[in-house]
Design a protein around this motif. Sequence first.
Motif, PDB file in Angstrom:
ATOM      1  N   LEU A  29     -22.039   5.914 -38.234  1.00 53.54           N
ATOM      2  CA  LEU A  29     -22.049   7.288 -37.757  1.00 53.54           C
ATOM      3  C   LEU A  29     -20.907   7.999 -38.468  1.00 53.54           C
ATOM      4  O   LEU A  29     -19.761   7.553 -38.418  1.00 53.54           O
ATOM      5  CB  LEU A  29     -21.859   7.355 -36.239  1.00 53.54           C
ATOM      6  CG  LEU A  29     -23.008   6.814 -35.415  1.00 53.54           C
ATOM      7  CD1 LEU A  29     -22.664   6.877 -33.934  1.00 53.54           C
ATOM      8  CD2 LEU A  29     -24.281   7.588 -35.687  1.00 53.54           C
ATOM      9  N   VAL A  30     -21.228   9.088 -39.133  1.00 51.86           N
ATOM     10  CA  VAL A  30     -20.266   9.768 -39.988  1.00 51.86           C
ATOM     11  C   VAL A  30     -19.766  11.039 -39.327  1.00 51.86           C
ATOM     12  O   VAL A  30     -20.547  11.838 -38.811  1.00 51.86           O
ATOM     13  CB  VAL A  30     -20.918  10.102 -41.351  1.00 51.86           C
ATOM     14  CG1 VAL A  30     -19.980  10.909 -42.223  1.00 51.86           C
ATOM     15  CG2 VAL A  30     -21.342   8.822 -42.053  1.00 51.86           C
ATOM     16  N   ALA A  33     -16.021  16.092 -40.322  1.00 47.57           N
ATOM     17  CA  ALA A  33     -14.770  16.795 -40.014  1.00 47.57           C
ATOM     18  C   ALA A  33     -13.554  15.877 -40.168  1.00 47.57           C
ATOM     19  O   ALA A  33     -12.517  16.296 -40.664  1.00 47.57           O
ATOM     20  CB  ALA A  33     -14.820  17.372 -38.605  1.00 47.57           C
ATOM     21  N   ALA A  34     -13.702  14.626 -39.749  1.00 47.99           N
ATOM     22  CA  ALA A  34     -12.585  13.682 -39.810  1.00 47.99           C
ATOM     23  C   ALA A  34     -12.584  12.861 -41.097  1.00 47.99           C
ATOM     24  O   ALA A  34     -11.591  12.211 -41.422  1.00 47.99           O
ATOM     25  CB  ALA A  34     -12.627  12.740 -38.615  1.00 47.99           C
ATOM     26  N   GLY A  35     -13.718  12.851 -41.802  1.00 46.52           N
ATOM     27  CA  GLY A  35     -13.818  12.012 -42.988  1.00 46.52           C
ATOM     28  C   GLY A  35     -13.869  10.546 -42.642  1.00 46.52           C
ATOM     29  O   GLY A  35     -13.434   9.700 -43.413  1.00 46.52           O
ATOM     30  N   LEU A  36     -14.416  10.232 -41.451  1.00 46.10           N
ATOM     31  CA  LEU A  36     -14.478   8.848 -40.984  1.00 46.10           C
ATOM     32  C   LEU A  36     -15.916   8.412 -40.775  1.00 46.10           C
ATOM     33  O   LEU A  36     -16.790   9.234 -40.476  1.00 46.10           O
ATOM     34  CB  LEU A  36     -13.730   8.711 -39.647  1.00 46.10           C
ATOM     35  CG  LEU A  36     -12.232   8.975 -39.673  1.00 46.10           C
ATOM     36  CD1 LEU A  36     -11.686   8.959 -38.250  1.00 46.10           C
ATOM     37  CD2 LEU A  36     -11.516   7.951 -40.531  1.00 46.10           C
ATOM     38  N   ALA A  56     -15.001   8.077 -47.703  1.00 45.91           N
ATOM     39  CA  ALA A  56     -15.084   7.767 -49.129  1.00 45.91           C
ATOM     40  C   ALA A  56     -15.203   6.252 -49.338  1.00 45.91           C
ATOM     41  O   ALA A  56     -15.881   5.800 -50.241  1.00 45.91           O
ATOM     42  CB  ALA A  56     -13.855   8.304 -49.850  1.00 45.91           C
ATOM     43  N   GLU A  57     -14.553   5.460 -48.472  1.00 47.23           N
ATOM     44  CA  GLU A  57     -14.618   4.010 -48.565  1.00 47.23           C
ATOM     45  C   GLU A  57     -15.954   3.481 -48.027  1.00 47.23           C
ATOM     46  O   GLU A  57     -16.373   2.398 -48.394  1.00 47.23           O
ATOM     47  CB  GLU A  57     -13.490   3.383 -47.757  1.00 47.23           C
ATOM     48  CG  GLU A  57     -12.111   3.746 -48.267  1.00 47.23           C
ATOM     49  CD  GLU A  57     -11.027   3.332 -47.276  1.00 47.23           C
ATOM     50  OE1 GLU A  57     -11.315   2.561 -46.352  1.00 47.23           O
ATOM     51  OE2 GLU A  57      -9.899   3.808 -47.431  1.00 47.23           O
ATOM     52  N   ALA A  58     -16.615   4.248 -47.157  1.00 46.16           N
ATOM     53  CA  ALA A  58     -17.836   3.782 -46.508  1.00 46.16           C
ATOM     54  C   ALA A  58     -19.037   3.860 -47.416  1.00 46.16           C
ATOM     55  O   ALA A  58     -20.032   3.214 -47.197  1.00 46.16           O
ATOM     56  CB  ALA A  58     -18.088   4.612 -45.243  1.00 46.16           C
ATOM     57  N   LYS A  59     -18.980   4.661 -48.481  1.00 47.52           N
ATOM     58  CA  LYS A  59     -20.141   4.841 -49.352  1.00 47.52           C
ATOM     59  C   LYS A  59     -20.361   3.648 -50.247  1.00 47.52           C
ATOM     60  O   LYS A  59     -19.588   2.875 -50.560  1.00 47.52           O
ATOM     61  CB  LYS A  59     -19.971   6.091 -50.199  1.00 47.52           C
ATOM     62  CG  LYS A  59     -20.182   7.321 -49.361  1.00 47.52           C
ATOM     63  CD  LYS A  59     -20.282   8.528 -50.241  1.00 47.52           C
ATOM     64  CE  LYS A  59     -20.761   9.694 -49.417  1.00 47.52           C
ATOM     65  NZ  LYS A  59     -21.071  10.849 -50.184  1.00 47.52           N
TER      66      LYS A  59
END
Length: 59
Positions: A29-30, A33-36, A56-59
């Motif tokens: 779940l992205v 707003a938080a970039g998390l 960015a790390e999740a992609k």
Amino acid sequence: MTAPLDPWLLERLVCPATRTPLRQEGDRLVSDAAGLAYPIRDGVPVLLVEAAVRFAEAK
């Protein structure tokens, strides 16, 4: 890959850090707003900031 969450549930879930809506992307779940990205484990969203990774790390 995780099955899509029930739309009713997804509409009600918010980012615990920013209280903004989340969107499902695969098994995460992205929060834009938080970039998390919060994991979904065994069909259960884990909405803990400690469990989230930077988007960015999740992609």
